[in-house]
Design an enzyme around this catalytic site. Structure first.
Site, PDB file in Angstrom:
ATOM      1  N   LYS A 105      95.980 111.192  85.900  1.00 52.41           N
ATOM      2  CA  LYS A 105      96.322 112.663  85.462  1.00 52.41           C
ATOM      3  C   LYS A 105      97.579 112.564  85.392  1.00 52.41           C
ATOM      4  CE  LYS A 105      94.479 116.516  84.266  1.00 52.41           C
ATOM      5  NZ  LYS A 105      93.274 116.539  83.354  1.00 52.41           N
ATOM      6  N   ASP A 133      96.170 119.031  78.281  1.00 52.58           N
ATOM      7  CA  ASP A 133      95.582 119.946  79.242  1.00 52.58           C
ATOM      8  C   ASP A 133      96.112 121.242  79.000  1.00 52.58           C
ATOM      9  OD1 ASP A 133      93.637 119.332  81.867  1.00 52.58           O
ATOM     10  OD2 ASP A 133      95.298 120.529  82.523  1.00 52.58           O
TER      11      ASP A 133
END
Length: 452
Positions: free
Chosen positions: A114, A154
């Site tokens: 991430k 995201d």
């Protein structure tokens, strides 16, 4: 050990606690997996860097960028980039940790990672976002690649940001590679529709597909059910669209300012809800302009969880459902909670759901549709091919069905069977999803000699 190392990383500690506290039945049945715990909870690599960029006034701005490459046991690191002022190392580590198991559940060869930055694209001009993205990629490119680490979008990172970053990557490396997913149609992305990249759309779609499989397992269907949805972004919009398509009634949407209630949509199936609610007045103006829905009530500063419903789809942000919210949902006879956002229910809320027979399906399983389509985009890029929307959608349905069945069957194997009747669930999907993902990653690590 994790707490002693990172005592101030609250989000990361919550994510680790949620996974490990649910896995006792797995460790009781298969003690060999205990040897993997320490390694799984520690990122393989944490990258932090400065992102300097110039605003339209000519002033230099500085942001802090991150990439956490958590686990590469089953494939290249894979996980989104989040641009939001709240981004810090704890949040990126929590998201990366969750991503390990989410990616494993898809059955696609993707490891967990991430990244992101505390940059806020809201209120910025296109030229400011372009300069920021180019600066961000100027550092990030050193650490990613199609067989190393493949970021996606995201919160705060959509088609515009992916395009700007991909352009800078090509400029620096002189390579057109599948190094980012969520790209536009015509230059490596999945064909969906002009206003939506496949990754974002399919988080919402996949969420509802998983819900539909669970309801059919219980002898029910989504048609006629009342659904509350939090959020007004892409996940919430497309989850609402798919719920409407399957005959449900969508009661709410929300944002940080409040909740709209008793939404009535006039458009038929295929609706894209464009409700980005900045304030109640703005939303009323939006309705007047487009005439696609009406709203009966507005709750300023409130979340949707006091509204009576059959199904709750938290799709906004982490920890939006606390203990009191879970108690309210149970009191109002909500029978299904499927998580569209990452970690939207805190651990106290999860326990209340499970103790009261609510069918609780955790985010790492329920919202895996986005990364599943990311994985499919990687496959298309590697093969220099493209699939139609129908092909991608069919593959996603198969993946979500497999995630549901695997979570159910793994829970049964560990003594928490998936028998569901009359909306009462005896299946611990939290255990099933966590254990299935953990087993796949742990088996790969052990086979590769990373644990002795």
């Amino acid at each position: 050990k994790v707490r002693s190392r990172d005592p101030n990383q609250g989000e990361f500690l919550q994510a680790v606690d949620e996974v490990l506290s649910s896995l006792r039945p797995l460790f009781d049945r298969y003690p060999k997996y205990l040897s993997v715990l320490s390694a799984v909870c520690e990122p393989e690599r944490v990258i932090q860097f400065r992102v300097p960029w110039q605003d339209d006034k000519g002033d230099m701005q500085i942001n802090r960028g991150f990439r956490v490459q958590f686990n590469q046991a089953i494939g290249p690191y894979k996980g989104g980039l989040r641009f939001h002022p709240s981004v810090n190392l704890s949040i990126i580590k929590f998201l990366g940790f969750e991503q390990i198991f989410k990616n494993a559940l898809t059955t696609l060869p993707m490891g967990g990672g991430k990244g992101g930055c505390d940059f806020d694209p809201k209120g910025k001009t296109d030229s400011e976002v372009l300069r920021f993205c180019q600066s961000f990629m100027t550092e990030l490119y050193k650490h990613i690649g199609p067989d190393v680490d493949v970021p996606a979008g995201d919160i705060g990172v959509g088609g515009r940001e992916i395009g700007f970053m991909f352009g800078q990557y090509k400029r620096i490396t002189n390579r057109h590679q599948g190094v980012l997913t969520g790209k536009g149609w015509g230059w490596g992305g999945s064909l969906i529709r002009p206003e939506a990249t496949g990754i974002i759309l399919y988080i919402g779609y996949g969420l509802v597909y998983a819900l539909d499989f669970a309801m059919k397992d219980a002898g029910e269907c989504l048609a006629g059910k009342k659904v509350t949805i939090s959020g007004s972004g892409n996940v919430a919009q497309f989850a609402a669209e798919k719920c409407l398509e399957l005959g449900a009634t969508v009661l709410t949407l929300s944002d940080s300012a409040g909740t709209i209630y008793e939404v009535k949509f006039y458009s038929p199936h295929g609706l894209i809800i464009r409700a980005v609610i900045k304030a109640h007045v703005h939303f009323i103006e939006l309705i007047a302009e487009h005439s696609f829905c009406s709203i009966h009530r507005y709750f300023e500063g409130k979340r949707p969880w006091s509204v009576a419903c059959d199904v709750a789809l938290p799709s906004a942000t982490q920890n939006e459902i606390e203990k009191k919210d879970a108690e309210s949902l149970v009191k109002n006879n909500c029978k299904y909670v499927f998580e569209g956002a990452n970690m939207p229910s805190n651990n106290d809320a999860i326990e209340i759901f499970k103790k009261n027979g609510v069918v609780y399906f955790p985010a790492k399983a329920a919202n895996a549709g986005g990364v599943a389509v990311s994985g499919l985009e990687m496959a298309q890029n590697s093969g220099r091919v493209h699939w139609s929307r129908e092909e991608v959608d069919a593959k996603l349905k198969g993946i979500m069905e497999n995630i549901y069945n695997t979570s159910r069957d793994t829970a049964a194997d560990l003594g928490h069977p998936g028998m569901m009747t009359g909306y009462v669930s005896l299946c611990d999907f939290q255990l099933g999803a966590n254990a299935a993902g953990f087993k796949k990653v742990a088996d790969a690590m052990i086979a590769q000699g990373q644990v002795f």
